[in-house]
Design an enzyme around this catalytic site. Structure first.
Site, mmCIF file in Angstrom:
data_model
loop_
_atom_site.group_PDB
_atom_site.id
_atom_site.type_symbol
_atom_site.label_atom_id
_atom_site.label_comp_id
_atom_site.label_asym_id
_atom_site.label_seq_id
_atom_site.Cartn_x
_atom_site.Cartn_y
_atom_site.Cartn_z
ATOM 1 N N LYS A 127 0.859 -1.188 0.000
ATOM 2 C CA LYS A 127 0.000 0.000 0.000
ATOM 3 C C LYS A 127 0.887 1.227 0.000
ATOM 4 O O LYS A 127 1.683 1.440 0.914
ATOM 5 C CB LYS A 127 -0.900 -0.007 1.232
ATOM 6 C CG LYS A 127 -1.782 1.232 1.322
ATOM 7 C CD LYS A 127 -2.805 1.115 2.427
ATOM 8 C CE LYS A 127 -3.620 2.395 2.524
ATOM 9 N NZ LYS A 127 -4.653 2.295 3.574
ATOM 10 N N ARG A 132 -11.045 9.508 1.850
ATOM 11 C CA ARG A 132 -10.956 10.194 3.148
ATOM 12 C C ARG A 132 -12.137 11.144 3.327
ATOM 13 O O ARG A 132 -12.608 11.339 4.439
ATOM 14 C CB ARG A 132 -9.602 10.907 3.281
ATOM 15 C CG ARG A 132 -8.455 9.901 3.353
ATOM 16 C CD ARG A 132 -7.072 10.551 3.429
ATOM 17 N NE ARG A 132 -6.028 9.549 3.243
ATOM 18 C CZ ARG A 132 -4.752 9.835 3.003
ATOM 19 N NH1 ARG A 132 -4.359 11.094 2.929
ATOM 20 N NH2 ARG A 132 -3.875 8.864 2.841
ATOM 21 N N LYS A 160 0.760 10.120 5.634
ATOM 22 C CA LYS A 160 0.932 8.732 6.067
ATOM 23 C C LYS A 160 2.259 8.136 5.581
ATOM 24 O O LYS A 160 2.410 6.924 5.460
ATOM 25 C CB LYS A 160 -0.272 7.897 5.602
ATOM 26 C CG LYS A 160 -1.614 8.418 6.159
ATOM 27 C CD LYS A 160 -2.770 7.455 5.947
ATOM 28 C CE LYS A 160 -4.049 7.981 6.621
ATOM 29 N NZ LYS A 160 -5.176 7.034 6.532
ATOM 30 N N LYS A 164 -2.097 -1.485 -3.890
ATOM 31 C CA LYS A 164 -3.004 -0.347 -3.772
ATOM 32 C C LYS A 164 -2.225 0.945 -3.806
ATOM 33 O O LYS A 164 -1.233 1.060 -3.085
ATOM 34 C CB LYS A 164 -3.763 -0.476 -2.453
ATOM 35 C CG LYS A 164 -4.680 0.670 -2.120
ATOM 36 C CD LYS A 164 -5.242 0.507 -0.738
ATOM 37 C CE LYS A 164 -6.074 1.731 -0.438
ATOM 38 N NZ LYS A 164 -6.567 1.721 0.916
ATOM 39 N N SER A 217 -10.361 5.210 -4.610
ATOM 40 C CA SER A 217 -11.347 6.278 -4.775
ATOM 41 C C SER A 217 -10.929 7.326 -5.808
ATOM 42 O O SER A 217 -11.764 7.787 -6.583
ATOM 43 C CB SER A 217 -11.591 6.944 -3.425
ATOM 44 O OG SER A 217 -10.376 7.433 -2.877
ATOM 45 N N TYR A 225 -15.180 0.408 -6.795
ATOM 46 C CA TYR A 225 -16.481 1.047 -6.542
ATOM 47 C C TYR A 225 -17.408 0.843 -7.734
ATOM 48 O O TYR A 225 -18.591 1.102 -7.636
ATOM 49 C CB TYR A 225 -16.269 2.542 -6.249
ATOM 50 C CG TYR A 225 -15.381 2.745 -5.041
ATOM 51 C CD1 TYR A 225 -15.903 2.646 -3.760
ATOM 52 C CD2 TYR A 225 -14.006 2.971 -5.185
ATOM 53 C CE1 TYR A 225 -15.088 2.784 -2.640
ATOM 54 C CE2 TYR A 225 -13.177 3.118 -4.086
ATOM 55 C CZ TYR A 225 -13.730 3.010 -2.816
ATOM 56 O OH TYR A 225 -12.915 3.140 -1.714
HETATM 57 C C1 PBG Z 1 -7.193 3.610 5.466
HETATM 58 C C2 PBG Z 1 -7.672 3.254 4.117
HETATM 59 C C3 PBG Z 1 -7.569 4.102 3.025
HETATM 60 C C4 PBG Z 1 -8.172 3.449 1.968
HETATM 61 C C5 PBG Z 1 -8.640 2.217 2.417
HETATM 62 N N1 PBG Z 1 -8.306 2.102 3.762
HETATM 63 C C6 PBG Z 1 -7.047 5.470 2.921
HETATM 64 C C7 PBG Z 1 -5.775 5.843 3.528
HETATM 65 O O1 PBG Z 1 -4.863 5.040 3.684
HETATM 66 O O2 PBG Z 1 -5.698 7.018 3.880
HETATM 67 C C8 PBG Z 1 -8.275 4.062 0.603
HETATM 68 C C9 PBG Z 1 -9.278 3.490 -0.319
HETATM 69 C C10 PBG Z 1 -9.625 4.380 -1.450
HETATM 70 O O3 PBG Z 1 -9.010 5.456 -1.675
HETATM 71 O O4 PBG Z 1 -10.553 4.025 -2.174
HETATM 72 N N2 PBG Z 1 -7.031 2.606 6.355
#
Ligand code: PBG
Length: 332
Positions: free
Chosen positions: A203, A213, A226, A257, A283, A321
């Site tokens: 990730k 978010r 992060k 991801k 997203s 999605y």
């Molecule tokens: C956080 C989490 C995130 C997503 C899934 N779980 C965002 C992040 O790490 O800030 C992102 C999924 C998306 O953008 O569709 N635990």
């Protein structure tokens, strides 16, 4: 794999096999099916609520009754799995994140409802503290530092509450070190031998998570970024080490991801490890495509075309999605 050099023209005319729909389908190398898709859903309190997420055209936060109805429709269209993300009420977001392992929290109630009403659909969860944290981080924050080992203990509690509620697949998305091993040890000890772990193994610290978010109400709260726990987008070998580590610790499946900007990583993971490999079309990727489709700048065919790219890159499945719309499109 060797690619055979075509005979010289006109013995070889590659257009012959593209002439009709039936011929094209006969030689199609890859296919997306509804069964490859995991549908991420945003849930919230209330009844009859469908609250649009402005940065994700076509996506809403759903109260559990609406979520169940839409999950049933998606399942009927062939989608095999759903993944739950809670929008937590502001007063339940605290520094100690205790709501995360409350057996009666929104996610755990949603899991029970789904397993009671739609037992054939696999339910995946998210394991991370951000929906419950006052500062939007995936782990405990003390003096501006994200604590690793203390967070892992909390994640284990969260995982056990989700197993208790009936989750089929746990999705640790937090990127703390050692969490897969800790969760696996705990689930085995507690008798949840059949619960699978789909690790968010590779990730990346990505800008493509912005609309997510917004959806879970973490954007306004997030303090800093992060980058001390998610992987640097520049690093391919480090991503592979993350995957190797999570497999060693007991992950059944691994995820890359975001998806589309990281297809090279998907391919590398599949070639290197040969394990069930998933991508999350996140997203921001969804927002780009759905926003352009909404404006008429792109045709709706880009939805299935984008999903096919994951299959070509070696993925077994995709979190997207688009899952319900894609399943309907595949039905014709
Ligand atoms: C956080 C989490 C995130 C997503 C899934 N779980 C965002 C992040 O790490 O800030 C992102 C999924 C998306 O953008 O569709 N635990």
């Amino acid at each position: 794999m060797p690619v055979h050099a075509p005979a010289p023209f006109p013995a070889a005319r590659l257009r012959r096999m593209r002439r009709t729909h039936a011929l094209r389908d006969l030689v199609a190398e890859h296919a997306v099916t509804a069964a490859d898709l995991i549908w991420p859903v945003f849930i919230r309190e209330g009844t009859g609520v469908e609250e649009p997420v402005p940065s994700m055209p076509g996506v809403s936060r759903l109260s559990l009754d609406v979520m169940l109805r839409k999950a049933a429709e998606a399942h009927e269209a062939g989608v095999g799995a759903i993944c739950l993300f809670p929008y937590t009420a502001p007063d339940l977001r605290t520094e100690d994140c205790a709501e995360a392992w409350n057996p009666e929290n929104l996610t755990n109630r949603a899991i029970r409802l789904l397993k009671a009403e739609l037992p054939g659909m696999a339910v995946m969860t998210d394991i991370a503290l951000d929906p419950y944290n006052i500062n939007g981080h995936d782990g405990f924050v003390v003096d501006g530092q994200i604590l690793n080992d203390e967070t892992v203990e909390a994640l284990v509690r969260m995982a056990l509450a989700q197993c208790e509620a009936g989750a089929d697949i746990l999705g640790p998305s937090d990127m703390m070190d050692g969490r897969i091993g800790a969760i696996r040890t705990a689930t085995e000890a507690a008798g949840f031998q059949g619960v699978a772990i789909l690790s968010y193994a590779a990730k990346f610290a990505s800008g493509f998570y912005g609309p997510f978010r917004d959806a879970v109400g973490a954007s306004g709260r997030l303090v800093g970024d992060k980058k001390t726990y998610q992987v640097n987008p520049a690093n391919r070998l480090e991503a592979l080490r993350c995957v190797a580590r999570d497999l060693d610790e007991g992950a059944d499946m691994v995820m890359v991801k975001p998806g589309m900007p990281y297809l090279d990583i998907c391919r590398a993971v599949k070639d290197e490890f040969g394990v069930p490999t998933f991508a999350y079309q996140v997203s921001g990727e969804y927002a780009m495509l759905a926003g352009a489709i909404e404006r008429g700048w792109l045709g709706e065919t880009v939805m299935l075309e984008s999903l096919l790219s994951f299959k070509r890159a070696g993925c077994d499945g995709v979190l997207t999605y688009f899952a319900p719309a894609a399943a309907r499109a595949l039905r014709g």
